[in-house]
Design a protein around this motif. Structure first.
Motif, PDB file in Angstrom:
ATOM      1  N   ASP A 176      21.229  42.083  -9.835  1.00 10.89           N
ATOM      2  CA  ASP A 176      21.426  40.812 -10.532  1.00 10.89           C
ATOM      3  C   ASP A 176      22.027  39.835  -9.532  1.00 10.89           C
ATOM      4  O   ASP A 176      23.173  40.001  -9.097  1.00 10.89           O
ATOM      5  CB  ASP A 176      22.371  41.012 -11.723  1.00 10.89           C
ATOM      6  CG  ASP A 176      22.585  39.732 -12.518  1.00 10.89           C
ATOM      7  OD1 ASP A 176      21.762  38.808 -12.371  1.00 10.89           O
ATOM      8  OD2 ASP A 176      23.581  39.660 -13.260  1.00 10.89           O
ATOM      9  N   VAL A 177      21.274  38.823  -9.122  1.00 16.09           N
ATOM     10  CA  VAL A 177      21.732  37.915  -8.074  1.00 16.09           C
ATOM     11  C   VAL A 177      21.694  36.474  -8.542  1.00 16.09           C
ATOM     12  O   VAL A 177      21.002  36.127  -9.509  1.00 16.09           O
ATOM     13  CB  VAL A 177      20.862  38.049  -6.792  1.00 16.09           C
ATOM     14  CG1 VAL A 177      20.863  39.482  -6.296  1.00 16.09           C
ATOM     15  CG2 VAL A 177      19.443  37.550  -7.028  1.00 16.09           C
ATOM     16  N   GLU A 178      22.451  35.637  -7.843  1.00 17.80           N
ATOM     17  CA  GLU A 178      22.411  34.193  -8.020  1.00 17.80           C
ATOM     18  C   GLU A 178      21.958  33.579  -6.700  1.00 17.80           C
ATOM     19  O   GLU A 178      22.214  34.126  -5.620  1.00 17.80           O
ATOM     20  CB  GLU A 178      23.780  33.645  -8.405  1.00 17.80           C
ATOM     21  CG  GLU A 178      24.257  34.089  -9.785  1.00 17.80           C
ATOM     22  CD  GLU A 178      23.351  33.576 -10.902  1.00 17.80           C
ATOM     23  OE1 GLU A 178      22.804  32.460 -10.754  1.00 17.80           O
ATOM     24  OE2 GLU A 178      23.194  34.291 -11.911  1.00 17.80           O
ATOM     25  N   VAL A 179      21.276  32.441  -6.772  1.00 19.82           N
ATOM     26  CA  VAL A 179      20.759  31.774  -5.579  1.00 19.82           C
ATOM     27  C   VAL A 179      21.332  30.370  -5.504  1.00 19.82           C
ATOM     28  O   VAL A 179      21.105  29.544  -6.397  1.00 19.82           O
ATOM     29  CB  VAL A 179      19.216  31.710  -5.584  1.00 19.82           C
ATOM     30  CG1 VAL A 179      18.716  31.020  -4.319  1.00 19.82           C
ATOM     31  CG2 VAL A 179      18.615  33.107  -5.702  1.00 19.82           C
ATOM     32  N   ASP A 180      22.113  30.115  -4.460  1.00 20.54           N
ATOM     33  CA  ASP A 180      22.698  28.788  -4.232  1.00 20.54           C
ATOM     34  C   ASP A 180      21.832  28.046  -3.213  1.00 20.54           C
ATOM     35  O   ASP A 180      21.639  28.525  -2.094  1.00 20.54           O
ATOM     36  CB  ASP A 180      24.130  28.933  -3.709  1.00 20.54           C
ATOM     37  CG  ASP A 180      24.772  27.581  -3.418  1.00 20.54           C
ATOM     38  OD1 ASP A 180      24.571  26.657  -4.214  1.00 20.54           O
ATOM     39  OD2 ASP A 180      25.450  27.454  -2.377  1.00 20.54           O
ATOM     40  N   ILE A 211      22.054  33.972  -1.167  1.00 20.72           N
ATOM     41  CA  ILE A 211      21.959  34.944  -2.253  1.00 20.72           C
ATOM     42  C   ILE A 211      23.325  35.588  -2.467  1.00 20.72           C
ATOM     43  O   ILE A 211      23.944  36.078  -1.518  1.00 20.72           O
ATOM     44  CB  ILE A 211      20.917  36.029  -1.935  1.00 20.72           C
ATOM     45  CG1 ILE A 211      19.561  35.373  -1.615  1.00 20.72           C
ATOM     46  CG2 ILE A 211      20.775  37.005  -3.087  1.00 20.72           C
ATOM     47  CD1 ILE A 211      18.525  36.343  -1.103  1.00 20.72           C
ATOM     48  N   ALA A 212      23.805  35.585  -3.707  1.00 21.33           N
ATOM     49  CA  ALA A 212      25.098  36.174  -4.030  1.00 21.33           C
ATOM     50  C   ALA A 212      24.913  37.259  -5.091  1.00 21.33           C
ATOM     51  O   ALA A 212      24.071  37.138  -5.989  1.00 21.33           O
ATOM     52  CB  ALA A 212      26.062  35.098  -4.538  1.00 21.33           C
ATOM     53  N   GLY A 213      25.708  38.311  -4.970  1.00 25.00           N
ATOM     54  CA  GLY A 213      25.620  39.416  -5.922  1.00 25.00           C
ATOM     55  C   GLY A 213      26.191  40.674  -5.315  1.00 25.00           C
ATOM     56  O   GLY A 213      26.776  40.657  -4.228  1.00 25.00           O
TER      57      GLY A 213
END
Length: 233
Positions: free
Chosen positions: A106-110, A122-124
């Motif tokens: 499950d990642v977030e993209v800034d 990419i954060a997670g």
């Protein structure tokens, strides 16, 4: 520059490298395949990269256009609005999240805009799977993400993927390697040939040593086996 000849592991890789060098989208060029890739004997010996010529198409002269009947205008406007609704960066970020989900992440993209393109951070958790050995998985995802983004853009866009500040850490590793091997070349008086690297990593080595008083560098070989050579002046 109106044309380039580029190489890659596949024809698609070579074409995308040519598009990046010319800074245009695929519909602005003419592509000629010069050499097809081959795996060689047992897939190990005699590996041959694909080679293509990517040439800019001539700019057509302006021709007066016939005005279509008013009945067709709403249809044209609807199509334009549909295209405008697709943001290439949002579509690319959605693609990344979908791929990560397929890997159980499950990642977030800034998304950050820079002068020469966009960076997707990419954060997670467990991002080692996203990065891969020496960033190989991250590079592969970057390649696919750029393909997705350019499907939704009329002009060429460039995206760089990063995760856990890997790009900066990898750059520092390469710069330290360049200095260490330059010292080795000076002490031995012999050329030092590095392992195959992608173009961006070779560029880091060249840039680090370009002003060295005793050392010069050059690249040899064909993609994807192109290497940096460090030698004394």
């Amino acid at each position: 520059m109106t044309k380039v000849i580029t190489s890659g592991k596949t024809v698609e890789d070579a074409v995308n490298q040519g598009l990046a060098e010319l800074g245009v989208s695929r519909d602005k060029v003419e592509i000629q395949v010069l050499e097809q890739p081959s795996k060689g004997f047992l897939g190990l010996i005699g590996v041959k990269a694909a080679k293509v010529e990517v040439k800019l198409l001539p700019v057509p002269e302006a021709v007066p256009q016939r005005v279509e009947p008013a009945a067709h205008v709403p249809q044209v406007e609807a199509k334009l609005e549909d295209v405008a609704a697709k943001n290439p960066y949002e579509e690319a970020a959605a693609f990344l999240k979908e791929v990560a989900a397929g890997m159980g992440l499950d990642v977030e993209v800034d998304i950050k805009k820079q002068r020469d393109g966009h960076i997707f951070n990419i954060a997670g958790e467990d991002l080692g799977m996203i990065i891969g050995r020496r960033g190989q998985t991250l590079d592969a995802l970057q390649y696919l993400t750029n393909i997705v983004a350019n499907r939704y853009s009329e002009s060429f866009v460039r995206i760089v993927l990063d995760a856990e500040n890997f790009r900066q850490r990898r750059r520092k590793t390469l710069e330290d390697l360049a200095e260490r091997l330059a010292g080795q070349a000076i002490r031995s008086g012999k050329e030092v040939v590095l392992e195959p690297m992608p173009p961006l990593e070779r560029k880091v080595i060249h840039a680090k040593l370009q002003n060295h008083p005793q050392i010069k560098t050059y690249s040899k070989g064909e993609e994807p086996n192109r290497r940096v050579v460090i030698m004394t002046k």
